[in-house]
Write a protein that holds these residues in place. Structure first.
Motif, PDB file in Angstrom:
ATOM      1  N   ASP A 168       0.849  -1.196   0.000  1.00 35.82           N
ATOM      2  CA  ASP A 168       0.000   0.000   0.000  1.00 35.82           C
ATOM      3  C   ASP A 168       0.884   1.245   0.000  1.00 35.82           C
ATOM      4  O   ASP A 168       1.593   1.500   0.969  1.00 35.82           O
ATOM      5  CB  ASP A 168      -0.898  -0.009   1.243  1.00 35.82           C
ATOM      6  CG  ASP A 168      -1.890   1.141   1.246  1.00 35.82           C
ATOM      7  OD1 ASP A 168      -1.806   2.016   0.351  1.00 35.82           O
ATOM      8  OD2 ASP A 168      -2.738   1.173   2.154  1.00 35.82           O
ATOM      9  N   PRO A 169       0.855   2.059  -1.081  1.00 37.58           N
ATOM     10  CA  PRO A 169       1.707   3.239  -1.136  1.00 37.58           C
ATOM     11  C   PRO A 169       1.299   4.317  -0.149  1.00 37.58           C
ATOM     12  O   PRO A 169       2.041   5.289   0.062  1.00 37.58           O
ATOM     13  CB  PRO A 169       1.532   3.724  -2.587  1.00 37.58           C
ATOM     14  CG  PRO A 169       0.190   3.230  -3.000  1.00 37.58           C
ATOM     15  CD  PRO A 169       0.024   1.910  -2.298  1.00 37.58           C
ATOM     16  N   CYS A 170       0.147   4.182   0.462  1.00 35.03           N
ATOM     17  CA  CYS A 170      -0.312   5.154   1.449  1.00 35.03           C
ATOM     18  C   CYS A 170       0.154   4.813   2.862  1.00 35.03           C
ATOM     19  O   CYS A 170      -0.123   5.564   3.805  1.00 35.03           O
ATOM     20  CB  CYS A 170      -1.841   5.267   1.421  1.00 35.03           C
ATOM     21  SG  CYS A 170      -2.477   5.864  -0.156  1.00 35.03           S
ATOM     22  N   GLU A 171       0.852   3.693   3.012  1.00 34.41           N
ATOM     23  CA  GLU A 171       1.413   3.326   4.311  1.00 34.41           C
ATOM     24  C   GLU A 171       2.852   3.815   4.404  1.00 34.41           C
ATOM     25  O   GLU A 171       3.650   3.579   3.485  1.00 34.41           O
ATOM     26  CB  GLU A 171       1.371   1.805   4.506  1.00 34.41           C
ATOM     27  CG  GLU A 171      -0.019   1.234   4.689  1.00 34.41           C
ATOM     28  CD  GLU A 171      -0.625   1.645   6.024  1.00 34.41           C
ATOM     29  OE1 GLU A 171       0.148   1.917   6.971  1.00 34.41           O
ATOM     30  OE2 GLU A 171      -1.870   1.705   6.097  1.00 34.41           O
ATOM     31  N   TYR A 172       3.179   4.476   5.497  1.00 34.40           N
ATOM     32  CA  TYR A 172       4.544   4.987   5.661  1.00 34.40           C
ATOM     33  C   TYR A 172       5.561   3.849   5.669  1.00 34.40           C
ATOM     34  O   TYR A 172       6.688   4.009   5.201  1.00 34.40           O
ATOM     35  CB  TYR A 172       4.650   5.811   6.941  1.00 34.40           C
ATOM     36  CG  TYR A 172       6.009   6.435   7.146  1.00 34.40           C
ATOM     37  CD1 TYR A 172       6.512   7.348   6.215  1.00 34.40           C
ATOM     38  CD2 TYR A 172       6.786   6.115   8.249  1.00 34.40           C
ATOM     39  CE1 TYR A 172       7.756   7.925   6.394  1.00 34.40           C
ATOM     40  CE2 TYR A 172       8.031   6.692   8.429  1.00 34.40           C
ATOM     41  CZ  TYR A 172       8.514   7.598   7.513  1.00 34.40           C
ATOM     42  OH  TYR A 172       9.749   8.168   7.679  1.00 34.40           O
TER      43      TYR A 172
END
Length: 440
Positions: A203-207
């Motif tokens: 997930d690219p939205c997870e740091y």
């Protein structure tokens, strides 16, 4: 006193001189610290303009030697007028502007002059400048040193902007030969490309996804190269925004390998606790390295951009511009956590004022409360808590400790309680490099 006023003396019950805090009066003449007296020993001149700040803490103005102003060429991201006002509001009295992300970047003598012209009449704090090392500009380096750059910055990986390409090992050897004997310093963005196995469906939205895209090994391999070059050529080297604790052993070994020289490293200000919560152990190692002197200083790496580049609508870490707006909050951000980890106020001066000034050749005039130094002062309340309120920063809504009240630049008030001097009072700082044995 109003912003813009000239001050003859500053009086406080808490003046930080060396490692001690005591009541004192700082006497100022012609923009310099003339003398520092115990409060009870100084007979006041009736004509003096005395700024009495009561119990507020007085210490040297912060020297932030890692700031991206972006002018000329990207003033929609930020320019000198707003950047240096933010600095003044944060107790920063000197910034050193990075060679990117302005257009053109500061990689030639001509572009250095163009940058100084763009900054003319716009700076509320004193401003020095780094030059840049890119492939093929080796013949520009010594002319830029003679013109007054503080040193140079290079990347070992894509810089994020195409007009500032990264250097190869061959470029580095050519550069080191040019810098030998100059006394100048080369700053490294210490990451190298390595072979990694991509993980599907992250997930690219997870740091955490972003963290895995920049493994520690990228920094370790870069620092291994830097230490070898540093010792081979006896040129001062400096690692910017150290983010991994794993290369600390390499840095320490490089320091010990040559007793006549030294090796510089620095770390940027820490992120919010929430952002770093998945790597607490390594964060603690970096804090310990700061405490013991393995890491020399703390700076902001202030690098703003327009809101659209942050990809707020998607939250995609892999596409968002990586820079953070933090210049105004640097002192408070550091003290919020450092005060909980046993750091003293004298540690703050060492890490945020003295060492950054020494790195860029300003140690004889900035970063310390000493007679003869510039009367650059920050007056602040280390106990006061406040909530960060700025439209585009990861610190929005964070409760911070340590509120800046007033900032003086060479004895003149440039910021006080939300108000700025009517006109910019900052100067350009052109650095004269000592022609001595180069050091690591």
């Amino acid at each position: 006193m109003e912003p813009g006023s000239t001050v003859d003396a500053v009086r406080s019950q808490r003046v930080l001189c060396g490692n001690s805090i005591c009541p004192a009066v700082i006497v100022i003449k012609d923009g310099k610290i003339l003398s520092i007296h115990p409060d009870s020993e100084l007979p006041f001149n009736d004509k003096w303009k005395v700024l009495d700040v009561g119990n507020k803490l007085v210490m040297p103005g912060v020297v932030d030697c890692h700031v991206h102003v972006n002018e000329p060429g990207r003033v929609s991201w930020e320019g000198y007028w707003t950047a240096t006002r933010a600095a003044a509001a944060g107790g920063v009295t000197t910034i050193v502007d990075m060679p990117l992300n302005s257009i053109p970047p500061t990689t030639t003598l001509e572009s250095f002059r163009e940058k100084m012209q763009a900054a003319e009449g716009q700076c509320f704090v004193d401003t020095a400048f780094w030059g840049g090392v890119v492939p093929g500009n080796q013949w520009e380096l010594r002319p830029m040193i003679q013109a007054g750059v503080a040193g140079f910055k290079c990347f070992l990986i894509h810089s994020g902007v195409d007009e500032f390409p990264h250097v190869t090992d061959g470029d580095l050897h050519i550069t080191m030969k040019q810098l030998m004997g100059t006394g100048s310093v080369l700053l490294f963005h210490a990451e190298r490309e390595i072979q990694t196995i991509p993980v599907k469906d992250e997930d690219p939205c997870e740091y955490s996804t972003f963290l895995r895209s920049r493994p520690d090994l990228m920094e370790i391999e870069a620092i291994r190269t830097i230490t070898q070059l540093c010792l081979q050529y006896q040129v001062r080297c400096h690692i910017v925004h150290l983010s991994s604790a794993q290369p600390l052993k390499l840095i320490q070994e490089a320091r010990q390998a040559e007793t006549q020289t030294y090796y510089d490293s620095m770390a940027a200000l820490p992120f919010c606790h929430e952002l770093m919560s998945n790597c607490t152990f390594f964060q603690e190692q970096l804090w310990l390295a700061l405490k013991t002197g393995q890491i020399d200083m703390v700076v902001s790496d202030h690098s703003p951009c327009t809101p659209d580049l942050k990809k707020l609508e998607t939250g995609d870490f892999t596409q968002a511009w990586g820079g953070i707006s933090s210049l105004q909050f640097g002192l408070s951000l550091f003290w919020t956590t450092a005060s909980q980890k046993g750091f003293s106020l004298s540690d703050v001066v060492r890490l945020l004022c003295q060492k950054p000034a020494e790195l860029c050749g300003l140690g004889n005039q900035k970063g310390c409360l000493l007679p003869g130094h510039d009367a650059d002062l920050v007056i602040w309340d280390p106990e006061k808590e406040f909530e960060a309120s700025y439209s585009l920063t990861p610190y929005l809504g964070c409760k911070l400790r340590g509120e800046v009240c007033t900032t003086l630049l060479r004895g003149r008030i440039i910021y006080s309680h939300g108000f700025f001097s009517p006109q910019p009072l900052g100067k350009h700082l052109l650095i004269s490099q000592p022609q001595s044995q180069a050091s690591l």
